[in-house]
Design an enzyme around this catalytic site. Sequence first.
Site, PDB file in Angstrom:
ATOM      1  N   GLU A   1      -3.154   5.579  -2.503  1.00  0.00           N
ATOM      2  CA  GLU A   1      -3.259   4.015  -2.483  1.00  0.00           C
ATOM      3  C   GLU A   1      -4.246   3.376  -1.776  1.00  0.00           C
ATOM      4  OE1 GLU A   1      -0.700   1.834  -4.266  1.00  0.00           O
ATOM      5  OE2 GLU A   1      -0.705   3.687  -5.555  1.00  0.00           O
TER       6      GLU A   1
ATOM      7  N   ASP B   1      -6.623  -6.503 -11.722  1.00  0.00           N
ATOM      8  CA  ASP B   1      -5.728  -5.711 -12.445  1.00  0.00           C
ATOM      9  C   ASP B   1      -4.877  -6.821 -13.224  1.00  0.00           C
ATOM     10  OD1 ASP B   1      -4.168  -6.578 -10.649  1.00  0.00           O
ATOM     11  OD2 ASP B   1      -2.990  -4.475 -10.432  1.00  0.00           O
TER      12      ASP B   1
ATOM     13  N   THR C   1      -2.625  -7.936  -4.517  1.00  0.00           N
ATOM     14  CA  THR C   1      -1.700  -6.895  -3.831  1.00  0.00           C
ATOM     15  C   THR C   1      -1.968  -6.922  -2.340  1.00  0.00           C
ATOM     16  OG1 THR C   1      -2.348  -5.706  -6.106  1.00  0.00           O
ATOM     17  CG2 THR C   1      -1.600  -4.291  -4.251  1.00  0.00           C
TER      18      THR C   1
END
Length: 280
Positions: free
Chosen positions: A67, A85, A90
């Site tokens: 990640e 995305d 995020t």
Amino acid sequence: MKRAGVLMLAAVPVAIAATAYGISPSTHDDSRPAHPSTSAATPRRAPEGLAAPAMKNLAQELVASAENSTLDWRSAYGYVQDIGDGQGYTAGIIGFCTGTHDLLVLVEHYTADHPGNGLARYLPALRKVDGTASHEGLDPGFPAAWRAEAKVPAFQAAQDAERDRIYFDPAVGTAQRDGLGPLGQFIYYDAIVFHGPGTDGFYGIRERAMQRAKTPAEGGSEKAYLSAFLDIRRATMRAKHPGIDTTRIDTAQRKFLDEGNLELRTPLVWKVYGETYKVP
């Protein structure tokens, strides 16, 4: 659960982050519906499993390698980026997203316990953009506010608690009910981190794997079942993102499985996106 600077294609080398909260080389799917009920079969493993402190830290290191391109998973509390995305920003240790509800829930729970924190003023905007890729009401100040709040121990603890509640505890508990050991528990955890828990995510992958092979709780081979699970997960990743790099499976989890390391014993050596990681 889901961060990346871009979708990492197999032919594209990973860019190592230049800052403490660097760019991550993974992506995450939007599969957030409540998961269906799971089997009530009695776990065959000791209840601590991956939840034992040392094993849980190892699990976080493994996830962070995929990640955030680091083993220092705690450095990601202040991570925040729109990775392109379609899920907005995020952020944090497990990739909470403004577009997938979990980031909103995190800030709501944190604000209930700590009114007046540096993110509370963004709650109206977070509610408005929930389920979308929009930054409306968040720019330009939200990323800086997140990074600043991430230095507060209480907010770090809040991130840990939401990670456990939404992702770690359900994944490990389900794996134990399926009779899986530490490697299988981690395989489930990484899947729920990446795909989310919904029927189009982790629980759907698990259901399809159970149609192909019996779990240990059903009398099946642990290695055969996990192999089927990884096959289906890899296919799911590529179906949704053709050309995506799947080394978090191929040269990490699959490697451990092929070595027969079902207990996830150290030392471990694995590769993700071409980078080699070691835990002694």
